[in-house]
Design a protein around this motif. Sequence first.
Motif, PDB file in Angstrom:
ATOM      1  N   HIS A 122       0.849  -1.191   0.000  1.00 41.07           N
ATOM      2  CA  HIS A 122       0.000   0.000   0.000  1.00 41.07           C
ATOM      3  C   HIS A 122       0.890   1.248   0.000  1.00 41.07           C
ATOM      4  O   HIS A 122       1.983   1.248   0.563  1.00 41.07           O
ATOM      5  CB  HIS A 122      -0.900   0.017   1.236  1.00 41.07           C
ATOM      6  CG  HIS A 122      -1.870  -1.120   1.285  1.00 41.07           C
ATOM      7  ND1 HIS A 122      -3.198  -0.986   0.969  1.00 41.07           N
ATOM      8  CD2 HIS A 122      -1.693  -2.432   1.625  1.00 41.07           C
ATOM      9  CE1 HIS A 122      -3.803  -2.152   1.095  1.00 41.07           C
ATOM     10  NE2 HIS A 122      -2.914  -3.050   1.498  1.00 41.07           N
ATOM     11  N   ALA A 123       0.408   2.327  -0.629  1.00 37.03           N
ATOM     12  CA  ALA A 123       1.171   3.579  -0.642  1.00 37.03           C
ATOM     13  C   ALA A 123       0.261   4.730  -1.028  1.00 37.03           C
ATOM     14  O   ALA A 123      -0.862   4.534  -1.529  1.00 37.03           O
ATOM     15  CB  ALA A 123       2.346   3.479  -1.606  1.00 37.03           C
ATOM     16  N   ASP A 124       0.748   5.943  -0.805  1.00 39.77           N
ATOM     17  CA  ASP A 124       0.030   7.143  -1.246  1.00 39.77           C
ATOM     18  C   ASP A 124       0.238   7.401  -2.735  1.00 39.77           C
ATOM     19  O   ASP A 124      -0.666   7.878  -3.425  1.00 39.77           O
ATOM     20  CB  ASP A 124       0.526   8.365  -0.452  1.00 39.77           C
ATOM     21  CG  ASP A 124       0.268   8.242   1.035  1.00 39.77           C
ATOM     22  OD1 ASP A 124      -0.761   7.664   1.411  1.00 39.77           O
ATOM     23  OD2 ASP A 124       1.119   8.719   1.817  1.00 39.77           O
ATOM     24  N   MET A 125       1.447   7.115  -3.220  1.00 36.43           N
ATOM     25  CA  MET A 125       1.801   7.336  -4.622  1.00 36.43           C
ATOM     26  C   MET A 125       2.390   6.053  -5.208  1.00 36.43           C
ATOM     27  O   MET A 125       3.032   5.266  -4.489  1.00 36.43           O
ATOM     28  CB  MET A 125       2.819   8.470  -4.759  1.00 36.43           C
ATOM     29  CG  MET A 125       2.301   9.850  -4.398  1.00 36.43           C
ATOM     30  SD  MET A 125       1.145  10.520  -5.622  1.00 36.43           S
ATOM     31  CE  MET A 125       2.226  10.716  -7.044  1.00 36.43           C
ATOM     32  N   PHE A 126       2.189   5.869  -6.521  1.00 38.69           N
ATOM     33  CA  PHE A 126       2.735   4.704  -7.219  1.00 38.69           C
ATOM     34  C   PHE A 126       3.437   5.170  -8.490  1.00 38.69           C
ATOM     35  O   PHE A 126       2.950   6.066  -9.192  1.00 38.69           O
ATOM     36  CB  PHE A 126       1.617   3.724  -7.581  1.00 38.69           C
ATOM     37  CG  PHE A 126       1.030   3.000  -6.398  1.00 38.69           C
ATOM     38  CD1 PHE A 126       1.457   1.738  -6.039  1.00 38.69           C
ATOM     39  CD2 PHE A 126       0.042   3.617  -5.626  1.00 38.69           C
ATOM     40  CE1 PHE A 126       0.921   1.085  -4.946  1.00 38.69           C
ATOM     41  CE2 PHE A 126      -0.508   2.981  -4.526  1.00 38.69           C
ATOM     42  CZ  PHE A 126      -0.065   1.708  -4.179  1.00 38.69           C
ATOM     43  N   LEU A 127       4.567   4.555  -8.793  1.00 39.32           N
ATOM     44  CA  LEU A 127       5.279   4.831 -10.034  1.00 39.32           C
ATOM     45  C   LEU A 127       5.259   3.586 -10.909  1.00 39.32           C
ATOM     46  O   LEU A 127       5.543   2.476 -10.423  1.00 39.32           O
ATOM     47  CB  LEU A 127       6.734   5.233  -9.766  1.00 39.32           C
ATOM     48  CG  LEU A 127       6.993   6.519  -8.994  1.00 39.32           C
ATOM     49  CD1 LEU A 127       8.464   6.889  -9.097  1.00 39.32           C
ATOM     50  CD2 LEU A 127       6.130   7.651  -9.490  1.00 39.32           C
ATOM     51  N   ASP A 128       4.925   3.771 -12.169  1.00 37.52           N
ATOM     52  CA  ASP A 128       4.918   2.682 -13.130  1.00 37.52           C
ATOM     53  C   ASP A 128       6.229   2.700 -13.899  1.00 37.52           C
ATOM     54  O   ASP A 128       6.467   3.567 -14.743  1.00 37.52           O
ATOM     55  CB  ASP A 128       3.737   2.855 -14.089  1.00 37.52           C
ATOM     56  CG  ASP A 128       3.574   1.663 -15.030  1.00 37.52           C
ATOM     57  OD1 ASP A 128       4.538   0.890 -15.186  1.00 37.52           O
ATOM     58  OD2 ASP A 128       2.479   1.515 -15.613  1.00 37.52           O
ATOM     59  N   CYS A 129       7.101   1.746 -13.597  1.00 32.85           N
ATOM     60  CA  CYS A 129       8.370   1.566 -14.312  1.00 32.85           C
ATOM     61  C   CYS A 129       8.410   0.162 -14.900  1.00 32.85           C
ATOM     62  O   CYS A 129       9.441  -0.526 -14.863  1.00 32.85           O
ATOM     63  CB  CYS A 129       9.553   1.807 -13.385  1.00 32.85           C
ATOM     64  SG  CYS A 129       9.667   3.480 -12.725  1.00 32.85           S
TER      65      CYS A 129
ATOM     66  N   GLY B 185       3.346  -1.031 -19.419  1.00 32.17           N
ATOM     67  CA  GLY B 185       2.578  -0.027 -18.689  1.00 32.17           C
ATOM     68  C   GLY B 185       1.494  -0.634 -17.830  1.00 32.17           C
ATOM     69  O   GLY B 185       0.314  -0.264 -17.929  1.00 32.17           O
ATOM     70  N   HIS B 186       1.841  -1.555 -16.947  1.00 33.12           N
ATOM     71  CA  HIS B 186       0.847  -2.303 -16.167  1.00 33.12           C
ATOM     72  C   HIS B 186      -0.061  -1.398 -15.344  1.00 33.12           C
ATOM     73  O   HIS B 186      -1.260  -1.660 -15.221  1.00 33.12           O
ATOM     74  CB  HIS B 186       1.552  -3.306 -15.239  1.00 33.12           C
ATOM     75  CG  HIS B 186       2.007  -4.538 -15.937  1.00 33.12           C
ATOM     76  ND1 HIS B 186       1.141  -5.476 -16.457  1.00 33.12           N
ATOM     77  CD2 HIS B 186       3.255  -4.993 -16.231  1.00 33.12           C
ATOM     78  CE1 HIS B 186       1.822  -6.453 -17.023  1.00 33.12           C
ATOM     79  NE2 HIS B 186       3.105  -6.190 -16.906  1.00 33.12           N
ATOM     80  N   LEU B 187       0.486  -0.322 -14.810  1.00 33.55           N
ATOM     81  CA  LEU B 187      -0.337   0.565 -13.979  1.00 33.55           C
ATOM     82  C   LEU B 187      -0.986   1.657 -14.825  1.00 33.55           C
ATOM     83  O   LEU B 187      -2.209   1.831 -14.808  1.00 33.55           O
ATOM     84  CB  LEU B 187       0.515   1.195 -12.874  1.00 33.55           C
ATOM     85  CG  LEU B 187       0.731   0.383 -11.590  1.00 33.55           C
ATOM     86  CD1 LEU B 187       1.484  -0.911 -11.881  1.00 33.55           C
ATOM     87  CD2 LEU B 187       1.508   1.206 -10.566  1.00 33.55           C
ATOM     88  N   ILE B 188      -0.181   2.404 -15.561  1.00 35.78           N
ATOM     89  CA  ILE B 188      -0.684   3.590 -16.260  1.00 35.78           C
ATOM     90  C   ILE B 188      -1.619   3.210 -17.404  1.00 35.78           C
ATOM     91  O   ILE B 188      -2.605   3.915 -17.675  1.00 35.78           O
ATOM     92  CB  ILE B 188       0.490   4.451 -16.786  1.00 35.78           C
ATOM     93  CG1 ILE B 188       0.008   5.862 -17.129  1.00 35.78           C
ATOM     94  CG2 ILE B 188       1.177   3.798 -17.973  1.00 35.78           C
ATOM     95  CD1 ILE B 188      -0.324   6.715 -15.959  1.00 35.78           C
ATOM     96  N   SER B 189      -1.356   2.096 -18.075  1.00 31.87           N
ATOM     97  CA  SER B 189      -2.160   1.706 -19.229  1.00 31.87           C
ATOM     98  C   SER B 189      -3.195   0.640 -18.872  1.00 31.87           C
ATOM     99  O   SER B 189      -4.395   0.856 -19.020  1.00 31.87           O
ATOM    100  CB  SER B 189      -1.256   1.193 -20.351  1.00 31.87           C
ATOM    101  OG  SER B 189      -2.006   0.717 -21.440  1.00 31.87           O
ATOM    102  N   LYS B 190      -2.729  -0.496 -18.410  1.00 30.19           N
ATOM    103  CA  LYS B 190      -3.634  -1.613 -18.187  1.00 30.19           C
ATOM    104  C   LYS B 190      -4.584  -1.382 -17.019  1.00 30.19           C
ATOM    105  O   LYS B 190      -5.711  -1.891 -17.020  1.00 30.19           O
ATOM    106  CB  LYS B 190      -2.824  -2.893 -17.965  1.00 30.19           C
ATOM    107  CG  LYS B 190      -2.046  -3.331 -19.206  1.00 30.19           C
ATOM    108  CD  LYS B 190      -1.310  -4.641 -18.996  1.00 30.19           C
ATOM    109  CE  LYS B 190      -0.615  -5.082 -20.283  1.00 30.19           C
ATOM    110  NZ  LYS B 190       0.114  -6.356 -20.111  1.00 30.19           N
ATOM    111  N   THR B 191      -4.171  -0.606 -16.011  1.00 33.81           N
ATOM    112  CA  THR B 191      -5.038  -0.348 -14.863  1.00 33.81           C
ATOM    113  C   THR B 191      -5.816   0.954 -15.016  1.00 33.81           C
ATOM    114  O   THR B 191      -7.035   0.974 -14.848  1.00 33.81           O
ATOM    115  CB  THR B 191      -4.217  -0.314 -13.561  1.00 33.81           C
ATOM    116  OG1 THR B 191      -3.550  -1.570 -13.385  1.00 33.81           O
ATOM    117  CG2 THR B 191      -5.120  -0.054 -12.361  1.00 33.81           C
ATOM    118  N   LEU B 192      -5.103   2.031 -15.353  1.00 30.52           N
ATOM    119  CA  LEU B 192      -5.746   3.345 -15.410  1.00 30.52           C
ATOM    120  C   LEU B 192      -6.225   3.719 -16.805  1.00 30.52           C
ATOM    121  O   LEU B 192      -6.908   4.738 -16.966  1.00 30.52           O
ATOM    122  CB  LEU B 192      -4.785   4.413 -14.871  1.00 30.52           C
ATOM    123  CG  LEU B 192      -4.340   4.226 -13.417  1.00 30.52           C
ATOM    124  CD1 LEU B 192      -3.478   5.406 -12.973  1.00 30.52           C
ATOM    125  CD2 LEU B 192      -5.533   4.060 -12.484  1.00 30.52           C
TER     126      LEU B 192
END
Length: 540
Positions: free
Chosen positions: A206-213, A218-225
């Motif tokens: 868990h965190a306040d901020m997440f970085l997609d590297c 792009g698992h977070l920025i593309s596939k999730t968001l």
Amino acid sequence: MRSLVIVGGGSAGWITAAYLNGALNDRGQNMKVKISLLESPDIPRISVGEATIPSMRHLISVIGIPEVEFMRATDATFKQSIKYCNWAENDGSHYHHPFTSVRERPLDLSGERWLESDRSMRFMDTCAVQPAVCEANLAPIILRKQAVPTTLNYAYHMNAQKFADYLRDFSVARGVEHVQANLVSVATDTEGWIESVSTDRTESLHADMFLDCTGFNGHLISKTLGVGFEDYSQFLLCDRAVTMHLPYERFYPGTVRPYTTATALSNGWAWDIPMQNQRSVGYVHSSQFISEDDAEAELRAYQGKGTEDISVRSVPFKVGRRHQLWKANCVAIGLSGGFIEPLESTGLYLSDLGAVLLAEHWPANKASVQNLADRYNRLMANRYYEILDFINMHYCLTKRTDTAFWREVQKPERINPRLQAKLAMWKTKPPTAHDFEDQWFNGMEAYESLFDFSHIGGRLPIDTGALWNHESYECILYGMGFAPITDQDGASEARPKSRRNQSTERAMNVLNILPDHVDVLSKALGMKAYHKAYQPNGWV
């Protein structure tokens, strides 16, 4: 925001972790933000020799890494320029794009005077000593205290995988948490913000901020968001690279060039990056115009005999960027945010810039995120479009017609409209600093309908000249033989002979002071001695 999870390691992940720990946590001495990095132990990294630009020196300084230690750990060498071979014509010609020029003050008329001359001397040789320093294989520094007539800026060539490993060890020792596990799923809340990521080997993070590297996936920025991708392939046709490493035990060419070489081949170009123990070479090409097998054969021919048992790696890529690099509490850095082919060594730079800007725009709380994200997205988009223009320019100015690829890149539809407008202006005058003050030129109307600017304030992006100013544009324009309208006037009088400006002439004495590049690498960094094999076939 007090906690951060970085998903993905490699160069992008560890550059960001190390820089944010340095900038936000005083190199681990005052832990304001908890930083955790989730890295898969099973996914291989894309590892090639990497050329950088001078901003890398700022990065390692903020992180707190001594230069000598960094260079020893990453097999690094000095880089002072990019040498472009066979780009204007397929005739063995070349020009340098150095990091340092020596311009006249208070009024610089270098471009205007060169255009009015007979152009018998390369443009950059009239206003820079660094091309001569490079061709003499000299280092940009001296090992003893001595006055020098000019200071030369520089960057590095290095092993990117060793750099990531070094940053990992450096960061973990200073408080960054390293979690080795595979990403399984991403949980979001009702507002679309990421709450946590689950793994196959640990509890959820868990965190306040997440970085997609996570790279191109792009698992977070593309596939999730669900953030979309803006494709630049209309203007940059290359979509693959075939690479190999050439160890000095067998392929030492007799020197270590203090510059990157970019040699135009039949359907793209080859990078040649020298490190302390090997050269990394790669052929960036268009799969529309050449097969993978033929590209590999052409790369091997560039080197010459004896590479039959050297393995190659094929790296497909797509050029463009995410519409938003920062959405909600997720920021994409590295390949997950976008990629433009590495002709001007901007691969690591974009990760570097992403980390620097995130440190400057780090949110104090959730309420401040949207305002900061909008500004971050605007600044990063400006830089992507700037790089697009500059790389596109290298291709469209060529006069090569020997293959379909080189004929295609010159077509008007392959030239970004903003670049077309710039080139039209520079047909009438040399580039100057004020060209980057208000980035509007006649002909830019088509630019507005070409890209989606809704995520960057609904306004056209601005080329501020922060990465490449008018001096760099002059370098490429005149290195490629770009001709102003005045060339068509047919003036009959003899042109004066081109010559160095007075400042450059005085600075040329630096060639008698600077040491040999290999000598510096050997004495300061402990580079091994190698027996010369042969010079690569493709060297100019």
